[in-house]
Motif scaffolding. Structure first.
Motif, PDB file in Angstrom:
ATOM      1  N   LEU A  12       0.840  -1.202   0.000  1.00  0.00           N
ATOM      2  CA  LEU A  12       0.000   0.000   0.000  1.00  0.00           C
ATOM      3  C   LEU A  12       0.876   1.253   0.000  1.00  0.00           C
ATOM      4  N   SER A  13       0.255   2.406  -0.219  1.00  0.00           N
ATOM      5  CA  SER A  13       1.046   3.637  -0.349  1.00  0.00           C
ATOM      6  C   SER A  13       1.743   4.026   0.960  1.00  0.00           C
ATOM      7  N   ASN A  14       1.292   3.464   2.086  1.00  0.00           N
ATOM      8  CA  ASN A  14       1.967   3.768   3.361  1.00  0.00           C
ATOM      9  C   ASN A  14       3.020   2.713   3.716  1.00  0.00           C
ATOM     10  N   GLY A  15       3.312   1.814   2.757  1.00  0.00           N
ATOM     11  CA  GLY A  15       4.371   0.826   2.971  1.00  0.00           C
ATOM     12  C   GLY A  15       3.885  -0.472   3.605  1.00  0.00           C
ATOM     13  N   LYS A  16       2.635  -0.506   4.080  1.00  0.00           N
ATOM     14  CA  LYS A  16       2.112  -1.744   4.671  1.00  0.00           C
ATOM     15  C   LYS A  16       1.636  -2.666   3.541  1.00  0.00           C
ATOM     16  N   THR A  17       1.508  -3.955   3.869  1.00  0.00           N
ATOM     17  CA  THR A  17       1.085  -4.885   2.821  1.00  0.00           C
ATOM     18  C   THR A  17      -0.339  -5.370   3.073  1.00  0.00           C
ATOM     19  N   ILE A  18      -1.023  -5.715   1.959  1.00  0.00           N
ATOM     20  CA  ILE A  18      -2.388  -6.253   2.029  1.00  0.00           C
ATOM     21  C   ILE A  18      -2.386  -7.571   1.255  1.00  0.00           C
ATOM     22  N   ASN A 174     -16.515   2.608  -2.035  1.00  0.00           N
ATOM     23  CA  ASN A 174     -17.596   3.166  -2.849  1.00  0.00           C
ATOM     24  C   ASN A 174     -17.378   4.639  -3.185  1.00  0.00           C
ATOM     25  N   TYR A 175     -16.128   5.021  -3.347  1.00  0.00           N
ATOM     26  CA  TYR A 175     -15.819   6.392  -3.772  1.00  0.00           C
ATOM     27  C   TYR A 175     -15.720   6.452  -5.292  1.00  0.00           C
ATOM     28  N   SER A 176     -16.482   7.367  -5.897  1.00  0.00           N
ATOM     29  CA  SER A 176     -16.371   7.673  -7.326  1.00  0.00           C
ATOM     30  C   SER A 176     -15.232   8.686  -7.510  1.00  0.00           C
ATOM     31  N   ILE A 177     -14.896   8.976  -8.758  1.00  0.00           N
ATOM     32  CA  ILE A 177     -13.836   9.972  -9.010  1.00  0.00           C
ATOM     33  C   ILE A 177     -14.200  11.338  -8.413  1.00  0.00           C
ATOM     34  N   PRO A 178     -15.433  11.867  -8.644  1.00  0.00           N
ATOM     35  CA  PRO A 178     -15.723  13.197  -8.078  1.00  0.00           C
ATOM     36  C   PRO A 178     -15.583  13.241  -6.554  1.00  0.00           C
ATOM     37  N   LYS A 179     -16.043  12.186  -5.882  1.00  0.00           N
ATOM     38  CA  LYS A 179     -15.952  12.170  -4.416  1.00  0.00           C
ATOM     39  C   LYS A 179     -14.501  12.049  -3.961  1.00  0.00           C
ATOM     40  N   LEU A 180     -13.734  11.237  -4.680  1.00  0.00           N
ATOM     41  CA  LEU A 180     -12.341  11.028  -4.290  1.00  0.00           C
ATOM     42  C   LEU A 180     -11.504  12.287  -4.551  1.00  0.00           C
ATOM     43  N   ARG A 181     -11.805  12.940  -5.647  1.00  0.00           N
ATOM     44  CA  ARG A 181     -11.057  14.167  -5.971  1.00  0.00           C
ATOM     45  C   ARG A 181     -11.222  15.188  -4.848  1.00  0.00           C
ATOM     46  N   LYS A 182     -12.468  15.365  -4.406  1.00  0.00           N
ATOM     47  CA  LYS A 182     -12.731  16.327  -3.318  1.00  0.00           C
ATOM     48  C   LYS A 182     -12.033  15.886  -2.035  1.00  0.00           C
ATOM     49  N   LEU A 183     -12.063  14.601  -1.772  1.00  0.00           N
ATOM     50  CA  LEU A 183     -11.452  14.110  -0.535  1.00  0.00           C
ATOM     51  C   LEU A 183      -9.938  14.311  -0.568  1.00  0.00           C
ATOM     52  N   LEU A 184      -9.319  13.932  -1.680  1.00  0.00           N
ATOM     53  CA  LEU A 184      -7.850  14.006  -1.732  1.00  0.00           C
ATOM     54  C   LEU A 184      -7.369  15.443  -1.555  1.00  0.00           C
ATOM     55  N   ALA A 185      -8.171  16.401  -2.029  1.00  0.00           N
ATOM     56  CA  ALA A 185      -7.797  17.809  -1.871  1.00  0.00           C
ATOM     57  C   ALA A 185      -7.904  18.246  -0.410  1.00  0.00           C
ATOM     58  N   ALA A 186      -8.666  17.490   0.388  1.00  0.00           N
ATOM     59  CA  ALA A 186      -8.930  17.910   1.772  1.00  0.00           C
ATOM     60  C   ALA A 186      -8.216  17.052   2.817  1.00  0.00           C
ATOM     61  N   VAL A 187      -7.503  16.017   2.364  1.00  0.00           N
ATOM     62  CA  VAL A 187      -6.829  15.128   3.322  1.00  0.00           C
ATOM     63  C   VAL A 187      -5.835  15.943   4.144  1.00  0.00           C
ATOM     64  N   ARG A 188      -5.816  15.694   5.466  1.00  0.00           N
ATOM     65  CA  ARG A 188      -4.888  16.445   6.329  1.00  0.00           C
ATOM     66  C   ARG A 188      -3.503  15.814   6.312  1.00  0.00           C
ATOM     67  N   LYS A 189      -3.468  14.504   6.561  1.00  0.00           N
ATOM     68  CA  LYS A 189      -2.167  13.856   6.708  1.00  0.00           C
ATOM     69  C   LYS A 189      -2.158  12.431   6.157  1.00  0.00           C
ATOM     70  N   HIS A 190      -3.291  11.710   6.290  1.00  0.00           N
ATOM     71  CA  HIS A 190      -3.327  10.289   5.934  1.00  0.00           C
ATOM     72  C   HIS A 190      -4.223  10.067   4.717  1.00  0.00           C
ATOM     73  N   LYS A 191      -3.597   9.937   3.562  1.00  0.00           N
ATOM     74  CA  LYS A 191      -4.361   9.641   2.349  1.00  0.00           C
ATOM     75  C   LYS A 191      -5.022   8.273   2.490  1.00  0.00           C
ATOM     76  N   PRO A 192      -6.191   8.067   1.873  1.00  0.00           N
ATOM     77  CA  PRO A 192      -6.766   6.712   1.893  1.00  0.00           C
ATOM     78  C   PRO A 192      -5.833   5.772   1.127  1.00  0.00           C
ATOM     79  N   VAL A 193      -5.535   4.616   1.715  1.00  0.00           N
ATOM     80  CA  VAL A 193      -4.631   3.687   1.023  1.00  0.00           C
ATOM     81  C   VAL A 193      -5.401   2.723   0.122  1.00  0.00           C
ATOM     82  N   VAL A 194      -6.718   2.618   0.351  1.00  0.00           N
ATOM     83  CA  VAL A 194      -7.557   1.662  -0.404  1.00  0.00           C
ATOM     84  C   VAL A 194      -8.863   2.336  -0.783  1.00  0.00           C
ATOM     85  N   ASN A 195      -9.384   2.006  -1.965  1.00  0.00           N
ATOM     86  CA  ASN A 195     -10.785   2.265  -2.304  1.00  0.00           C
ATOM     87  C   ASN A 195     -11.402   0.911  -2.641  1.00  0.00           C
TER      88      ASN A 195
END
Ligand code: NDP
Length: 326
Positions: A12-18, A174-195
């Motif tokens: 994952l983007s934080n270096g952990k594995t799934i 269940n994030y679509s592109i429009p919802k994810l775009r808004k979220l990524l612009a507002a993330v404080r420190k921890h980006k979502p590692v999975v959708n």
């Protein structure tokens, strides 16, 4: 020799594995069956369990984990457990998480997901999960199309990451592109590692997948055979490939994801099936492309719940709200 899906992990983007192969745990008619399903899966080599507060199956999964730990089959750190906070619990994800942890008998989960990018009007215990008005319409705490409170809910997940040791990673579902775009612009420190999204050859969604990859968000595919009735397994190409590689149709459906870097979450109440769908046939690039092409012309989504209205997903049956995104 055929590789095993249970041997594959993704970073994952934080270096952990799934782990690539996860067991789905939407409840069967009798949720007690989950205990045996989880024990069977872990004994067969699965190391990834996908659950959610909403499913009502966490206590049975907890019973299975307790037995597996006591018998020394696995240790806690060998497993990757995901749970999710439901939209009606959006004001207090930590309380939802605490309830999940208590039922699972764990002191942390590996991944905590926001189940849907909407906020529903539940009480302090997230109840009812589907609040409805007298006409049967869902009661939201914010506009499902233009509202941004779902981002506040995600910020609470970030707070849990910062202030507790109850989660290793956070993400979304269940994030679509429009919802994810808004979220990524507002993330404080921890980006979502999975959708975590519905994904199979009848619902390719390549634009969303590309957007996630470009932004370092791993895709977990839910409903890999199209949920109840397993419509994906009736596809001719899936059956031809199963014969060619001498594996089951389920293993082709799983390989479609794993060979392209996505984890996959099959569910079954058939213990023989759970045990036997762990091989990973080495499909060619041409075969993967042919599977992808099947759904491009007329994609079909099988999970069309009402709380998905307005999220900007194409092909969501009954959704009259998402036109606002176009
Ligand atoms: P799947 O796509 O895994 O389908 C499961 C169904 O397919 C079961 O009824 C199963 O029957 C049937 N099936 C599987 N193989 C066969 C076969 N060879 N022949 C006949 N029937 C077959 O379904 P889900 O929708 O449950 O998705 C999997 C998991 O993904 C969930 O359990 C959950 O963990 C997650 N999920 C997440 C969502 C989200 O919003 N984040 C939404 C939906 C799912 P049988 O039991 O008889 O094997």
């Amino acid at each position: 020799m055929t590789q095993l899906a249970t041997d594959v992990d993704f970073v994952l983007s934080n270096g952990k594995t799934i782990p690539a192969l996860g067991l789905g745990t939407v409840p069967p008619e009798d949720p007690h069956e989950l205990k045996e399903q989880v024990i069977t899966a872990v004994k067969a080599g699965y190391r990834h369990i996908d659950t959610a507060w909403y499913y009502g199956t966490e206590e049975y999964i907890g019973q299975a984990l307790k037995q597996l730990f006591e018998e020394g089959i696995v240790k806690r750190e060998d497993l990757f457990i995901t749970t999710k906070v439901w939209p009606s619990f959006w004001r207090n994800p930590e309380k939802s998480l605490d309830k999940s942890l208590a039922d699972l008998g764990l002191d942390y989960v590996d991944l905590f997901l926001q189940h849907w990018p909407v906020v529903l009007h539940g009480d302090e215990n997230g109840l009812p999960p589907q609040p409805r008005d007298k006409d049967g319409k869902l009661i939201y705490d914010d506009d499902p199309v233009s509202g941004i409170k779902y981002i506040d809910a995600y910020h609470s997940l970030e707070d849990i990451m910062d202030n507790t040791s109850k989660v290793k990673s956070i993400g979304v579902s269940n994030y679509s592109i429009p919802k994810l775009r808004k979220l990524l612009a507002a993330v404080r420190k921890h980006k979502p590692v999975v959708n975590q999204i519905e994904y199979h050859p009848l619902l390719p969604q390549q634009d969303l997948v590309k957007y996630c990859y470009d932004n370092g968000v791993h895709i977990s595919a839910y409903s890999p055979v199209g949920s109840n009735g397993a419509p994906v397994l009736k596809l001719q190409l899936i059956n031809e490939l199963a014969s060619k590689y001498d594996v089951s149709v389920n293993e082709i459906a799983n390989a479609y994801h794993i060979l392209q870097g996505r984890s996959v979450l099959p569910r079954s109440s058939n213990l023989e099936r759970i045990k036997s769908i762990i091989r990973l046939p080495n499909l060619t690039t041409e075969e993967l492309n042919a599977l992808y092409q099947i759904g491009v012309e007329s994609p079909t989504r099988y999970i069309n719940d009402e709380w998905g209205y307005g999220l900007g997903f194409k092909w969501w049956k009954g959704d009259t709200l998402s036109k606002d995104f176009d």
